[in-house]
Design an enzyme around this catalytic site. Structure first.
Site, PDB file in Angstrom:
ATOM      1  N   ASP A 184       3.191  -4.341   8.066  1.00 30.22           N
ATOM      2  CA  ASP A 184       1.991  -3.516   7.907  1.00 30.22           C
ATOM      3  C   ASP A 184       0.810  -4.470   8.071  1.00 30.22           C
ATOM      4  OD1 ASP A 184      -0.274  -2.328   6.938  1.00 30.22           O
ATOM      5  OD2 ASP A 184       0.643  -1.527   5.119  1.00 30.22           O
ATOM      6  N   CYS A 205      -4.964   2.520  -3.557  1.00 33.86           N
ATOM      7  CA  CYS A 205      -3.740   3.060  -2.944  1.00 33.86           C
ATOM      8  C   CYS A 205      -2.586   2.059  -3.053  1.00 33.86           C
ATOM      9  CB  CYS A 205      -3.969   3.454  -1.481  1.00 33.86           C
ATOM     10  SG  CYS A 205      -5.221   4.701  -1.285  1.00 33.86           S
ATOM     11  N   LYS A 210     -10.462  -0.668  10.314  1.00 31.20           N
ATOM     12  CA  LYS A 210     -10.597  -1.875   9.487  1.00 31.20           C
ATOM     13  C   LYS A 210     -10.920  -3.084  10.359  1.00 31.20           C
ATOM     14  CE  LYS A 210      -7.165  -0.087   6.260  1.00 31.20           C
ATOM     15  NZ  LYS A 210      -7.976   0.457   5.171  1.00 31.20           N
ATOM     16  N   GLN A 244      -4.323  -5.066   7.057  1.00 28.12           N
ATOM     17  CA  GLN A 244      -5.271  -6.063   6.549  1.00 28.12           C
ATOM     18  C   GLN A 244      -5.038  -7.432   7.199  1.00 28.12           C
ATOM     19  OE1 GLN A 244      -7.696  -5.080   4.703  1.00 28.12           O
ATOM     20  NE2 GLN A 244      -6.978  -3.148   3.849  1.00 28.12           N
ATOM     21  N   HIS A 301       0.870  -1.185   0.000  1.00 30.25           N
ATOM     22  CA  HIS A 301       0.000   0.000   0.000  1.00 30.25           C
ATOM     23  C   HIS A 301       0.907   1.237   0.000  1.00 30.25           C
ATOM     24  CE1 HIS A 301      -2.648   3.014   1.935  1.00 30.25           C
ATOM     25  NE2 HIS A 301      -3.663   2.289   1.510  1.00 30.25           N
TER      26      HIS A 301
HETATM   27  N1  C6P Z   1      -6.212   0.523   2.886  1.00 30.34           N
HETATM   28  C1  C6P Z   1      -8.032   0.069   1.344  1.00 30.34           C
HETATM   29  O1  C6P Z   1      -9.121   0.339   0.814  1.00 30.34           O
HETATM   30  P1  C6P Z   1      -4.815   3.982   7.229  1.00 30.34           P
HETATM   31  O2  C6P Z   1      -5.354   4.858   6.138  1.00 30.34           O
HETATM   32  O3  C6P Z   1      -3.581   4.569   7.880  1.00 30.34           O
HETATM   33  O4  C6P Z   1      -5.848   3.537   8.208  1.00 30.34           O
HETATM   34  O5  C6P Z   1      -4.360   2.601   6.510  1.00 30.34           O
HETATM   35  C2  C6P Z   1      -3.479   2.644   5.425  1.00 30.34           C
HETATM   36  C3  C6P Z   1      -3.220   1.254   4.916  1.00 30.34           C
HETATM   37  C4  C6P Z   1      -1.963   0.707   5.096  1.00 30.34           C
HETATM   38  N2  C6P Z   1      -1.692  -0.547   4.711  1.00 30.34           N
HETATM   39  C5  C6P Z   1      -2.618  -1.328   4.129  1.00 30.34           C
HETATM   40  C6  C6P Z   1      -2.257  -2.733   3.758  1.00 30.34           C
HETATM   41  C7  C6P Z   1      -3.909  -0.832   3.913  1.00 30.34           C
HETATM   42  O6  C6P Z   1      -4.818  -1.615   3.353  1.00 30.34           O
HETATM   43  C8  C6P Z   1      -4.207   0.500   4.290  1.00 30.34           C
HETATM   44  C9  C6P Z   1      -5.563   1.091   3.996  1.00 30.34           C
HETATM   45  C10 C6P Z   1      -7.568   0.904   2.511  1.00 30.34           C
HETATM   46  O7  C6P Z   1      -7.357  -0.865   0.964  1.00 30.34           O
HETATM   47  C11 C6P Z   1      -7.752   2.362   2.272  1.00 30.34           C
HETATM   48  S1  C6P Z   1      -6.667   3.004   1.049  1.00 30.34           S
END
Ligand code: C6P
Length: 414
Positions: A208, A372, A234, A211, A131
């Site tokens: 990270d 993203c 999430k 997910q 991401h």
């Molecule tokens: N992915 C998706 O629709 P934040 O925005 O900081 O809560 O998370 C960012 C982020 C970082 N790593 C991974 C693997 C992610 O999936 C995400 C967020 C969302 O896939 C929104 S772009």
């Protein structure tokens, strides 16, 4: 004391849907089918009520006041930290830094841990399926330090090329940052194998887990990772709150990320003494109600059990993949052997945004675009994909509705 939420959660996972108020609505004249939980999951009433009760009765600033409400707020905030510690099995509550989300957690490690360490010629290893939140902070760091960003390739199924990773893990590598689970492809990376390779080279690893945490039991000690980053929104919690797990001795040696209130023991114009862990990394008034809500989300997930969540979602993912593949003209993007709750796809030559709009007219929420993760799209030569993502509240009916709507979209476009 903080008031207890008014609703008791349902006892079986099949009945959990009733716990989520947002899922009870009609959208564009149809009952909502929510298949966008990888972007943001819905909150159960237990979480919404906990936040509302906190706001109604207990709200005050934390760690500051001698009055009753400040004590209640502090207890609720620190109580949530304890729940999160137990949820990911960190050895100590000092290792749980509360942040605004995965993005801030990763930036904190890049700037506070890596920046003082890296020199020109060093390298940081990431992968092609990251991401943007696990790419751009490392690009910034490399610009700042002269280090080089090295990218482990993926195969056509969306799996890491482990042979390439092993070769790339040379003496220049000072840090590894990898997704536990890819948000665009759903691939679950073999992170334990990678961490064990990294250990042999004494290279720290950040995962990270944005997910990962919502879909499987996470044990940071068993994973043996150095840092693990995740977001509340999430995992059935609110937005604007997240977690950085870090090994205590690493956090202890790191300088603060930001300066301000709460992260200090003593301030004078001749110098400042920083607070102990984890407060050293929590400058300013935090997102108190968000953290309290995240604690309630952890309670909710634990009342089901993460192994049960995983079992349910894996069964549903297999059904989703099977049913999608029955549609003529479908192309699944992301077919790794080990996957979690996400399926990207293309249908004929219909643009994903058009597909998303048509599905929305039928009350079906999916995400479309690059998710993203632009380098993933570049790897597959696509402008974007349609992505259905699952959570514990989804069922087979949701998937049947999705498939029926896709068949209808095919007709419209043919
Ligand atoms: N992915 C998706 O629709 P934040 O925005 O900081 O809560 O998370 C960012 C982020 C970082 N790593 C991974 C693997 C992610 O999936 C995400 C967020 C969302 O896939 C929104 S772009």
């Amino acid at each position: 004391m903080q008031a207890q939420p008014g609703r008791r959660p349902s006892s079986t996972i099949e009945n959990r849907r009733a716990d989520f108020p947002a899922l009870q609505q009609m959208v564009n004249g149809h009952p909502l089918v929510y298949l966008d939980s990888a972007a943001s999951s819905q909150m159960p009433a237990a979480v919404i009520d906990t936040i509302a009760n906190y706001q109604r009765q207990d709200h005050a600033n934390v760690h500051r006041g001698v009055h009753t409400l400040s004590h209640r707020a502090t207890d609720a905030y620190e109580g949530a930290r304890d729940k999160i510690r137990a949820f990911v099995n960190a050895a100590s509550r000092s290792e749980i830094v509360l942040t605004s989300g995965t993005t801030e957690s990763i930036n904190l490690v890049a700037q506070s841990y890596c920046r003082p360490l890296l020199r020109a010629g060093d390298s940081v290893l990431i992968s092609h399926l990251e991401h943007h939140s696990n790419i751009v902070p490392w690009q910034l760091l490399c610009e700042q330090t002269g280090a080089v960003l090295c990218v482990v390739p993926i195969d056509n199924a969306g799996q890491l090329d482990m042979q390439a990773l092993t070769t790339m893990l040379d003496d220049s590598v000072r840090f590894i940052a990898l997704a536990h689970v890819s948000n665009a492809l759903g691939s679950i990376n073999p992170v334990k194998d990678i961490i064990s390779l990294a250990r042999q080279k004494d290279v720290p690893v950040l995962l990270d887990g944005a997910q990962g945490v919502p879909h499987m039991a996470i044990d940071v000690q068993d994973l043996d990772c150095d840092f693990y980053a995740f977001s509340g929104h999430k995992m059935l919690g609110p937005t604007g709150v997240g977690v950085l797990y870090g090994r205590e001795f690493l956090l202890d040696a790191m300088p603060p990320y930001q300066g301000g209130g709460d992260m200090i023991l003593e301030v004078s114009f001749s110098g400042t003494t920083y607070n102990e862990l984890p407060y050293k990394f929590e400058a300013g008034t935090p997102n108190i109600s968000g953290v309290v809500g995240l604690g309630a989300a952890v309670d909710y997930l634990q009342s089901i059990g993460m192994h049960e969540v995983q079992r349910h979602e894996q069964e549903l993912l297999a059904y989703l993949m099977d049913e999608l593949q029955k549609i003529p003209g479908i192309r699944l993007i992301g077919t790794a052997a080990q996957k979690a709750s996400v399926q990207s796809f293309m249908l004929d030559d219909i643009h994903p945004h058009d597909l998303g709009t048509i599905l929305d007219h039928q009350g079906i929420a999916i995400r479309t675009g690059h998710h993203c993760a632009m380098p993933v799209m570049q790897r597959f030569g696509l402008p974007g994909t349609a992505r259905a993502s699952l959570s514990l509240y989804n069922n087979r009916d949701d998937i049947d509705r999705l498939v029926a709507a896709l068949l209808q979209a095919k007709q419209i476009f043919s």
